[in-house]
Design a protein around this motif. Structure first.
Motif, PDB file in Angstrom:
ATOM      1  N   LYS A   4      -8.516  -8.934   7.982  1.00  0.00           N
ATOM      2  CA  LYS A   4      -7.132  -7.305   7.332  1.00  0.00           C
ATOM      3  C   LYS A   4      -8.145  -6.692   6.145  1.00  0.00           C
ATOM      4  CE  LYS A   4      -3.918  -5.614   7.646  1.00  0.00           C
ATOM      5  NZ  LYS A   4      -3.775  -4.261   8.725  1.00  0.00           N
ATOM      6  N   LEU A   6      -7.075  -4.547   2.904  1.00  0.00           N
ATOM      7  CA  LEU A   6      -5.861  -3.594   2.089  1.00  0.00           C
ATOM      8  C   LEU A   6      -6.189  -2.823   1.347  1.00  0.00           C
ATOM      9  CD1 LEU A   6      -3.135  -6.911   2.952  1.00  0.00           C
ATOM     10  CD2 LEU A   6      -3.165  -4.883   4.215  1.00  0.00           C
ATOM     11  N   ASP A  18       1.852  -1.648  -2.425  1.00  0.00           N
ATOM     12  CA  ASP A  18       1.029  -2.542  -1.917  1.00  0.00           C
ATOM     13  C   ASP A  18       0.935  -3.463  -1.982  1.00  0.00           C
ATOM     14  OD1 ASP A  18       0.842   0.338  -0.980  1.00  0.00           O
ATOM     15  OD2 ASP A  18      -0.618   0.878  -2.128  1.00  0.00           O
ATOM     16  N   VAL A  21       2.528  -6.466  -0.169  1.00  0.00           N
ATOM     17  CA  VAL A  21       2.048  -6.361   1.250  1.00  0.00           C
ATOM     18  C   VAL A  21       1.009  -7.308   1.432  1.00  0.00           C
ATOM     19  CG1 VAL A  21       1.176  -5.194   3.351  1.00  0.00           C
ATOM     20  CG2 VAL A  21       2.823  -4.215   1.951  1.00  0.00           C
ATOM     21  N   TYR A 113       6.721   4.183   1.625  1.00  0.00           N
ATOM     22  CA  TYR A 113       5.367   3.780   1.219  1.00  0.00           C
ATOM     23  C   TYR A 113       4.167   4.121   2.182  1.00  0.00           C
ATOM     24  CZ  TYR A 113       2.700  -0.481   4.060  1.00  0.00           C
ATOM     25  OH  TYR A 113       2.321  -1.478   4.025  1.00  0.00           O
ATOM     26  N   PRO A 115       2.495   4.656   5.095  1.00  0.00           N
ATOM     27  CA  PRO A 115       1.630   4.167   5.923  1.00  0.00           C
ATOM     28  C   PRO A 115       0.567   5.062   5.768  1.00  0.00           C
ATOM     29  CG  PRO A 115       3.566   4.414   7.674  1.00  0.00           C
ATOM     30  CD  PRO A 115       4.129   4.448   6.009  1.00  0.00           C
ATOM     31  N   SER A 116      -0.547   4.162   6.075  1.00  0.00           N
ATOM     32  CA  SER A 116      -1.627   4.829   6.462  1.00  0.00           C
ATOM     33  C   SER A 116      -2.711   4.944   7.942  1.00  0.00           C
ATOM     34  CB  SER A 116      -3.486   4.001   5.387  1.00  0.00           C
ATOM     35  OG  SER A 116      -2.954   3.094   5.598  1.00  0.00           O
ATOM     36  N   GLU A 119      -0.592   0.429  11.962  1.00  0.00           N
ATOM     37  CA  GLU A 119      -0.012  -0.755  11.755  1.00  0.00           C
ATOM     38  C   GLU A 119       0.685  -1.013  10.486  1.00  0.00           C
ATOM     39  OE1 GLU A 119      -3.522   0.155  12.350  1.00  0.00           O
ATOM     40  OE2 GLU A 119      -3.206  -1.132  15.078  1.00  0.00           O
ATOM     41  N   ASP A 120       0.066  -0.641  10.065  1.00  0.00           N
ATOM     42  CA  ASP A 120       1.613  -0.476   8.439  1.00  0.00           C
ATOM     43  C   ASP A 120       2.621   0.021   8.655  1.00  0.00           C
ATOM     44  OD1 ASP A 120      -0.966  -1.261   7.248  1.00  0.00           O
ATOM     45  OD2 ASP A 120      -1.401   0.461   5.881  1.00  0.00           O
ATOM     46  N   TYR A 123       5.647  -2.630   8.567  1.00  0.00           N
ATOM     47  CA  TYR A 123       6.525  -2.892   6.932  1.00  0.00           C
ATOM     48  C   TYR A 123       7.501  -2.042   6.986  1.00  0.00           C
ATOM     49  CZ  TYR A 123       2.414  -5.834   6.588  1.00  0.00           C
ATOM     50  OH  TYR A 123       1.120  -6.945   6.611  1.00  0.00           O
TER      51      TYR A 123
END
Length: 146
Positions: A4, A6, A18, A21, A113, A115-116, A119-120, A123
């Motif tokens: 993974k 991150l 971040d 996570v 957050y 998300p990029s 999948e992110d 969260y």
């Protein structure tokens, strides 16, 4: 073994979230190896490559939830308003109430957050697979333009 990637953005605005996570991964998985690299970009960040395997009795990840607009920075409010505009247009096109698409708390959490990738989005508290599949690419596109 799984991997993974991150990132930990080096900014007071993003760093704690971040790091949460990354720490969640450390809590949920047996980490075999960690590699890092500092990336210089608009917002500098640490790229973190994790080699991991499942833990027995794997727990669910911590979810991110913002409850009030007062928790958002000025920049996050701009993103939040863009998301609200998109939601309004989408609800008009689909002829459904806007809260069916996303609640305000979802949009505030997304704005915080950022998300990029799809999948992110997992969260974000309250976002299930169906909503992510249906609207996730739109959200990622909006965040990419923000």
């Amino acid at each position: 073994m799984k991997i993974k990637v991150l990132k930990i953005r080096i900014s007071d605005q993003y760093q704690n979230m971040d790091e949460a996570v990354v720490n969640d991964y450390f809590d949920r998985y047996d980490i075999i190896n960690v590699s890092t690299n500092l990336i210089n970009d608009d917002i500098n960040f640490w790229s973190v490559l994790l080699h991991y395997q499942e833990k027995a009795g794997n727990s669910k990840p911590a979810k991110i939830k913002i409850k009030s607009e007062s928790e958002l920075s000025e920049e996050e409010m701009v993103i939040y308003n863009k998301l609200k505009k998109w939601r309004s247009e989408k609800s008009d096109a689909l002829k459904i109430p806007s809260y069916i698409i996303f609640h305000n708390t979802h949009l505030m959490s997304i704005a915080r957050y950022k998300p990029s990738n799809i999948e992110d989005m997992e969260y974000i508290s309250g976002l299930g697979k169906l909503k992510i599949e249906k609207f996730g690419s739109d959200i990622i596109e909006i965040l990419g333009d923000a």
